[in-house]
Design an enzyme around this catalytic site. Sequence first.
Site, PDB file in Angstrom:
ATOM      1  N   SER A  86       0.715  -1.280   0.007  1.00 43.27           N
ATOM      2  CA  SER A  86       0.021   0.218  -0.097  1.00 43.27           C
ATOM      3  C   SER A  86       0.889   1.268  -0.086  1.00 43.27           C
ATOM      4  O   SER A  86       1.638   1.636  -1.034  1.00 43.27           O
ATOM      5  CB  SER A  86      -1.103   0.040   1.168  1.00 43.27           C
ATOM      6  OG  SER A  86      -2.079   0.633   1.000  1.00 43.27           O
ATOM      7  N   LYS A 138     -21.445  17.147   9.025  1.00 44.18           N
ATOM      8  CA  LYS A 138     -20.177  17.586   9.913  1.00 44.18           C
ATOM      9  C   LYS A 138     -20.174  16.172  10.849  1.00 44.18           C
ATOM     10  O   LYS A 138     -19.031  16.258  11.356  1.00 44.18           O
ATOM     11  CB  LYS A 138     -20.603  18.843  10.994  1.00 44.18           C
ATOM     12  CG  LYS A 138     -19.505  19.435  11.598  1.00 44.18           C
ATOM     13  CD  LYS A 138     -18.352  19.830  10.385  1.00 44.18           C
ATOM     14  CE  LYS A 138     -17.443  20.316  11.482  1.00 44.18           C
ATOM     15  NZ  LYS A 138     -16.146  20.668  10.675  1.00 44.18           N
TER      16      LYS A 138
END
Length: 270
Positions: A86, A138
Amino acid sequence: MPWPWRRKSRKSMARIVIEGAISGPTRERVVKALRQVEEREFPALLLRIDSPGGTVGDSQEIHAAIGRLRSKGCRVVASFGNISASGGVYVGVAAEKIVANPGTITGSIGVILRGNNISKLLERIGISFETVKSGLYKDILSPDRALTADERELLQGLIDSSYGQFVDAVATGRGLSDSVVRAFADGRVFSGAQAMELGLIDELGDEEHARRLAARLAGLDEEKTQPVLFGKPQKRLAGLIPGRNMLRGLQQALSLELAWCGQPLWLWRP
């Protein structure tokens, strides 16, 4: 007269080690070391990587710093150790050449983002959250509720964007087409031997093999040129106590799990 640590090193080779998860402290140490290698004008760098990856931004900054070093004429060879997956791959493809052991675990090209939904547990113990927010999204990935369909779509867009950046970096660094990279960039891991067949690495061999390759590329003496280590991680005395390394590893894994919750990661998580 230049300071001793800034003397020119045109007949030497530098070595930097990236070990463990890539995070802020790793990025700070490695980028500083790369800057020192650039200042001393080393003609070659041996980059040893033994990492499952980590945070996206930190991996990108190390990748960019390697690119700047190469633009100054430094020949960079990456040596993959036990694992370079990765984000470790993302950093590695910034090198001119990549060498891996036949059994190195590599690949895992992709992005992962995880949150913790513990709403049922909170309900059982009688805990609830009161949330006041400025916008609809949010409190996305808040642990006290499941994702909505719109939130999942929003986060998938974020992941897709990060994934596209990853694929582009691998395609550019390895001289492959975007479609070829996407064919194997689905999160799967490979052995070093398999990675070579895919064009993800250049040669099979150990770190000594990579050192000799870097020396040849830079026109240095393969037999006599030994790397100068930069950015050495500080060792703690506690690490010398039997059993403490395992405990520290578990503690680090838990800390990273908590710290990285809700972040897109270029990280292999078996």
